[in-house]
Motif scaffolding. Structure first.
Motif, PDB file in Angstrom:
ATOM      1  N   UNK A 103      17.835 -17.715  -5.394  1.00  0.00           N
ATOM      2  CA  UNK A 103      17.774 -16.339  -5.897  1.00  0.00           C
ATOM      3  C   UNK A 103      16.518 -16.133  -6.742  1.00  0.00           C
ATOM      4  N   UNK A 104      16.280 -17.046  -7.697  1.00  0.00           N
ATOM      5  CA  UNK A 104      15.171 -16.875  -8.643  1.00  0.00           C
ATOM      6  C   UNK A 104      13.797 -17.028  -8.004  1.00  0.00           C
ATOM      7  N   UNK A 105      13.678 -17.921  -7.009  1.00  0.00           N
ATOM      8  CA  UNK A 105      12.354 -18.242  -6.478  1.00  0.00           C
ATOM      9  C   UNK A 105      12.078 -17.681  -5.087  1.00  0.00           C
ATOM     10  N   UNK A 106      13.123 -17.187  -4.431  1.00  0.00           N
ATOM     11  CA  UNK A 106      12.892 -16.658  -3.085  1.00  0.00           C
ATOM     12  C   UNK A 106      13.433 -15.232  -2.935  1.00  0.00           C
ATOM     13  N   UNK A 107      14.732 -15.075  -3.053  1.00  0.00           N
ATOM     14  CA  UNK A 107      15.366 -13.798  -2.744  1.00  0.00           C
ATOM     15  C   UNK A 107      14.958 -12.678  -3.706  1.00  0.00           C
ATOM     16  N   UNK A 108      15.140 -12.885  -4.999  1.00  0.00           N
ATOM     17  CA  UNK A 108      14.811 -11.824  -5.968  1.00  0.00           C
ATOM     18  C   UNK A 108      13.327 -11.443  -5.915  1.00  0.00           C
ATOM     19  N   UNK A 109      12.393 -12.417  -5.882  1.00  0.00           N
ATOM     20  CA  UNK A 109      10.984 -12.015  -5.781  1.00  0.00           C
ATOM     21  C   UNK A 109      10.660 -11.255  -4.494  1.00  0.00           C
ATOM     22  N   UNK A 110      11.267 -11.663  -3.388  1.00  0.00           N
ATOM     23  CA  UNK A 110      11.030 -10.971  -2.121  1.00  0.00           C
ATOM     24  C   UNK A 110      11.533  -9.531  -2.174  1.00  0.00           C
ATOM     25  N   UNK A 111      12.740  -9.337  -2.672  1.00  0.00           N
ATOM     26  CA  UNK A 111      13.301  -7.983  -2.780  1.00  0.00           C
ATOM     27  C   UNK A 111      12.484  -7.147  -3.762  1.00  0.00           C
ATOM     28  N   UNK A 112      12.011  -7.757  -4.841  1.00  0.00           N
ATOM     29  CA  UNK A 112      11.181  -7.037  -5.815  1.00  0.00           C
ATOM     30  C   UNK A 112       9.864  -6.593  -5.172  1.00  0.00           C
ATOM     31  N   UNK A 113       9.242  -7.466  -4.378  1.00  0.00           N
ATOM     32  CA  UNK A 113       7.992  -7.078  -3.695  1.00  0.00           C
ATOM     33  C   UNK A 113       8.238  -5.912  -2.744  1.00  0.00           C
ATOM     34  N   UNK A 114       9.360  -5.916  -2.032  1.00  0.00           N
ATOM     35  CA  UNK A 114       9.712  -4.783  -1.162  1.00  0.00           C
ATOM     36  C   UNK A 114       9.861  -3.519  -1.988  1.00  0.00           C
ATOM     37  N   UNK A 115      10.473  -3.662  -3.145  1.00  0.00           N
ATOM     38  CA  UNK A 115      10.647  -2.525  -4.061  1.00  0.00           C
ATOM     39  C   UNK A 115       9.280  -1.947  -4.442  1.00  0.00           C
ATOM     40  N   UNK A 116       8.353  -2.817  -4.822  1.00  0.00           N
ATOM     41  CA  UNK A 116       7.023  -2.342  -5.199  1.00  0.00           C
ATOM     42  C   UNK A 116       6.315  -1.665  -4.032  1.00  0.00           C
ATOM     43  N   UNK A 117       6.467  -2.208  -2.850  1.00  0.00           N
ATOM     44  CA  UNK A 117       5.846  -1.595  -1.665  1.00  0.00           C
ATOM     45  C   UNK A 117       6.426  -0.223  -1.393  1.00  0.00           C
ATOM     46  N   UNK A 118       7.732  -0.087  -1.567  1.00  0.00           N
ATOM     47  CA  UNK A 118       8.370   1.227  -1.376  1.00  0.00           C
ATOM     48  C   UNK A 118       7.833   2.234  -2.396  1.00  0.00           C
ATOM     49  N   UNK A 119       7.485   1.749  -3.576  1.00  0.00           N
ATOM     50  CA  UNK A 119       6.937   2.621  -4.599  1.00  0.00           C
ATOM     51  C   UNK A 119       5.459   2.918  -4.374  1.00  0.00           C
TER      52      UNK A 119
END
Length: 126
Positions: A103-119
């Motif tokens: 979660x800390x090193x793969x999933x959460x960072x990946x979802x956060x990057x998608x979030x930033x791209x959507x923004x």
């Protein structure tokens, strides 16, 4: 409500909202004292978090204690009868470590990057 569990999540995130919407529906049907709060409604400050920090992972507030990441999921799952088995499983020492790492090193960072791209964030913010 003293026994209430509060969940802070990103309702604009398709991955986050897919999972949390399921929990919202389940908790509603069962009348569970769980409140789901969308970080996009400018409430992150109420949690003592910035919008950016709130968007990076799941947060759960229970009994005055703030949990994030896998520990937050465990707290949430413990409050939902259908998912208590999952909370116990993920809390097992080896699996807990592995779940936290993933979660800390793969999933959460990946979802956060998608979030930033959507923004529409620039690549320097990623």
């Amino acid at each position: 409500m003293p026994d209430e569990t509060r969940v802070l999540y990103n309702a604009d995130c398709p991955v986050c909202s897919f999972e949390i919407d399921h929990y919202v529906s389940y908790a509603g049907r069962k009348g569970l004292p769980i409140r789901f709060e969308d970080l996009n409604e400018d409430i992150a400050n109420d949690w003592g978090l910035t919008q950016d920090a709130a968007a990076r992972r799941l947060y759960v507030l229970k009994d005055g204690q703030l949990h994030s990441g896998i520990p937050a999921f465990i707290v949430l799952w413990k409050d939902m009868p259908r998912y208590r088995w999952l909370a116990r499983l993920v809390a097992l020492p080896g699996l807990h470590w592995l779940s936290n790492f993933a979660y800390d090193h793969m999933l959460a960072p990946l979802i956060y990057r998608w979030h930033l791209r959507r923004l529409g964030a620039t690549s320097t913010q990623l």
